[in-house]
Design an enzyme around this catalytic site. Structure first.
Site, mmCIF file in Angstrom:
data_model
loop_
_atom_site.group_PDB
_atom_site.id
_atom_site.type_symbol
_atom_site.label_atom_id
_atom_site.label_comp_id
_atom_site.label_asym_id
_atom_site.label_seq_id
_atom_site.Cartn_x
_atom_site.Cartn_y
_atom_site.Cartn_z
ATOM 1 N N GLU A 231 37.723 -88.621 -22.286
ATOM 2 C CA GLU A 231 37.690 -89.666 -21.255
ATOM 3 C C GLU A 231 37.305 -89.136 -19.878
ATOM 4 O O GLU A 231 37.904 -89.510 -18.871
ATOM 5 C CB GLU A 231 39.059 -90.370 -21.179
HETATM 6 C C1 TNX Z 1 43.981 -91.789 -25.447
HETATM 7 S S1 TNX Z 1 43.446 -89.509 -27.316
HETATM 8 C C2 TNX Z 1 44.015 -90.555 -24.818
HETATM 9 C C3 TNX Z 1 45.225 -90.125 -24.119
HETATM 10 C C4 TNX Z 1 46.274 -91.183 -24.108
HETATM 11 C C5 TNX Z 1 46.338 -91.865 -25.453
HETATM 12 C C6 TNX Z 1 47.419 -92.904 -25.524
HETATM 13 C C7 TNX Z 1 42.811 -88.969 -26.085
HETATM 14 C C8 TNX Z 1 41.988 -87.807 -26.299
HETATM 15 N N1 TNX Z 1 43.021 -89.633 -24.911
HETATM 16 O O1 TNX Z 1 44.911 -89.728 -22.798
HETATM 17 O O2 TNX Z 1 47.501 -90.600 -23.787
HETATM 18 O O3 TNX Z 1 45.106 -92.475 -25.699
HETATM 19 O O4 TNX Z 1 47.522 -93.442 -26.811
#
Ligand code: TNX
Length: 495
Positions: A309
């Site tokens: 992200e």
């Molecule tokens: C997605 S999984 C994210 C996390 C969050 C999570 C919550 C991932 C690589 N990134 O930053 O904590 O969802 O479910």
């Protein structure tokens, strides 16, 4: 002699041949190991420590040369079947004794988890129970399907102490997991002391989601976790999430920001707004120092650099960033692991593992670049998802994951075009934006974690929920004996 039977093991072993009879632990039972090494004595002592309190038996541990006399437990790597591999074992239980053989100490340790599960749950209570403590006779041959079977704890959104984490490592060991991934940094907190950048923790570790006190691990704390895990044949995989999810670091050092201004610490749960300054030399001095110091206290092969992200980083900057950051990992002879966003890169170092959670396209690209996949599909394996609408904890952006949904999937059929040969294994991550205390973590992990452990260990053929739910239901007394705060779902016939 009452025994627990051989049919309730989780993960299910490769082969089980029950025989008539049983072996009873008694006040005179000894644990013998061969050869006489500190490592095998420690494996024997681990078992003794697990069973001493509940059984009230002394269970002394000693080395032997050759099989011990009747009435004892014998743990050995001598004359073991090499084809059982790095974690496989063979357990033979007869009325005259117990022999556990494995080519490697790790296999003995996994086999001891089987032995523990064959005993009545009362053997693991925290006060002396009356017994009897019988083991059913028979032979078990066993080895894992996947080499990487793990879970993850996010200690960045909320911090958890060394002993909180050790408790989870110990519970993971009971189900034969072999990796424990620590998500050590995120927007809300930086949780591992780095000597050359002290503000990362003094400032960046000082809060958490919701504005609590936060916390961080000293290097000694982290090393205590590493060695506690290693004694359970579990490898710690440390993650520093880069170049996004970095507000805590950016708030700690102005020079990591392109505008040379430190933002405020953040205690909300937004994602995708933070980025290291990817075209600045200071950034790479920072990355190199962090990776070098972390690698120096990490005996495992992998360092996780996140990558997820990074919405505030352009794709060009993301590629430029990882082109440089990956050399910090390879320079200290470690291997890179990152989330599936690494599929946006154009090359990956040999031996890279990419962790699939959401993007099949990125995962396929990563495989085409030579990576192996670690499977953590969010809609199947995210331990922070609610079980269903009625259960109090967690979120549901990836769906509700009840125990059946969590169990009924196969790592090899999740990403089209990716076969078992491209998969190293499975990890179930536990994110902690909305989980604040150890009891919450146990509630989210249990009973789902044993199901993930079975997906990683046991053969795919024949796995089915209606059979499994009875088997895991038989673990109710064991989880209660261990005082696990598990979700007592009505979908499972708990004993
Ligand atoms: C997605 S999984 C994210 C996390 C969050 C999570 C919550 C991932 C690589 N990134 O930053 O904590 O969802 O479910």
């Amino acid at each position: 002699m009452t025994t627990n039977g051989m049919s309730n093991l989780v993960p299910a072993p490769v082969s089980v041949v029950p025989k008539d009879g049983s072996f009873g632990l008694s006040a005179t039972t000894r644990i013998y190991v061969e050869p006489n090494t500190p490592e095998l004595l420690a494996v024997g002592q681990y078992l003794a420590d697990k069973l001493k309190v509940g059984t009230g038996f002394p269970l002394p541990v000693a080395a032997t040369a050759g099989a011990p006399c009747a009435g004892n437990l014998y743990l050995t790597t001598v004359d073991a079947d090499a084809s059982l591999g790095a974690e496989g074992y063979q357990l033979d239980i007869g009325s005259d004794g117990v022999r556990l053989r494995a080519p490697q100490p790790a296999g003995l340790f996994r086999g001891l988890q089987t032995l523990r599960q064959l005993l009545p749950a009362s053997a693991e209570m925290s006060s002396v129970q009356s017994g009897p403590f019988g083991l059913p006779a028979g032979t078990i041959r066993d080895f894992p399907r996947f080499a990487w079977r793990g879970t993850m704890l996010d200690v960045a959104r909320h911090f958890f102490t060394v002993s909180d984490v050790q408790r989870l490592i110990d519970l993971a060991a009971l189900y034969k997991l072999n990796t424990f991934h620590l998500h050590l940094s995120d927007d809300q907190g930086f949780r591992i002391a780095i000597d050359s950048w002290p503000n990362l923790t003094t400032k960046g570790g000082s809060t958490a989601v919701g504005g609590g006190a936060g916390g961080f691990y000293s290097k000694a704390d982290y090393s205590a976790l590493v060695s506690y895990a290693a004694a359970r044949y579990i490898t710690i995989v440390p993650e520093i999430d880069l170049p996004g999810h970095t507000n805590a670091a950016l708030a700690s050092y102005a020079e990591l920001n392109c505008n040379n201004t430190a933002p405020n610490l953040r205690t909300d749960t937004d994602v995708g707004y933070s980025s290291l300054c990817t075209r600045s030399d200071t950034t790479y001095r920072f990355v190199n120092d962090v990776v070098r110091e972390l690698a120096a206290i990490t005996p495992g092969s992998y360092v996780h650099l996140g990558g997820d992200e990074a919405k505030a980083t352009t794709v060009e900057d993301f590629q430029y960033f990882f082109g440089k950051a990956q050399t910090s990992v390879t320079a200290v002879n470690k291997r890179l692991i990152g989330w599936d966003a690494l599929g946006q890169l154009t090359s990956l170092p040999a031996g890279t593992v990419v962790q699939f959670w959401t993007s099949g396209d990125h995962a396929r690209t990563a495989v085409s670049l030579g990576a192996k996949l670690l499977m953590s599909p969010a809609n199947k394996a995210y331990l922070d998802m609610q079980y269903d609408k009625t259960t109090p904890l967690g979120q549901h952006w990836a769906g509700y994951i009840n125990e059946q949904t969590g169990y009924e999937w196969d790592p090899a059929t999740i990403v089209d075009g990716v076969s078992e040969a491209n998969i190293v294994g499975i990890e179930a991550p536990l994110w902690t934006e909305y989980l604040t205390k150890p009891a919450d973590l146990e509630y989210m992990m249990f009973p789902r974690l044993p199901g993930y452990a079975e997906i990683g260990w046991s053969k795919a053929e024949g796995r089915n929920w209606n059979e499994y739910k009875v088997r895991i239901g038989a673990h109710g007394p064991r989880l209660r004996a261990l005082k696990v705060n598990f979700y007592q779902s009505s979908a499972i016939p708990w004993l």
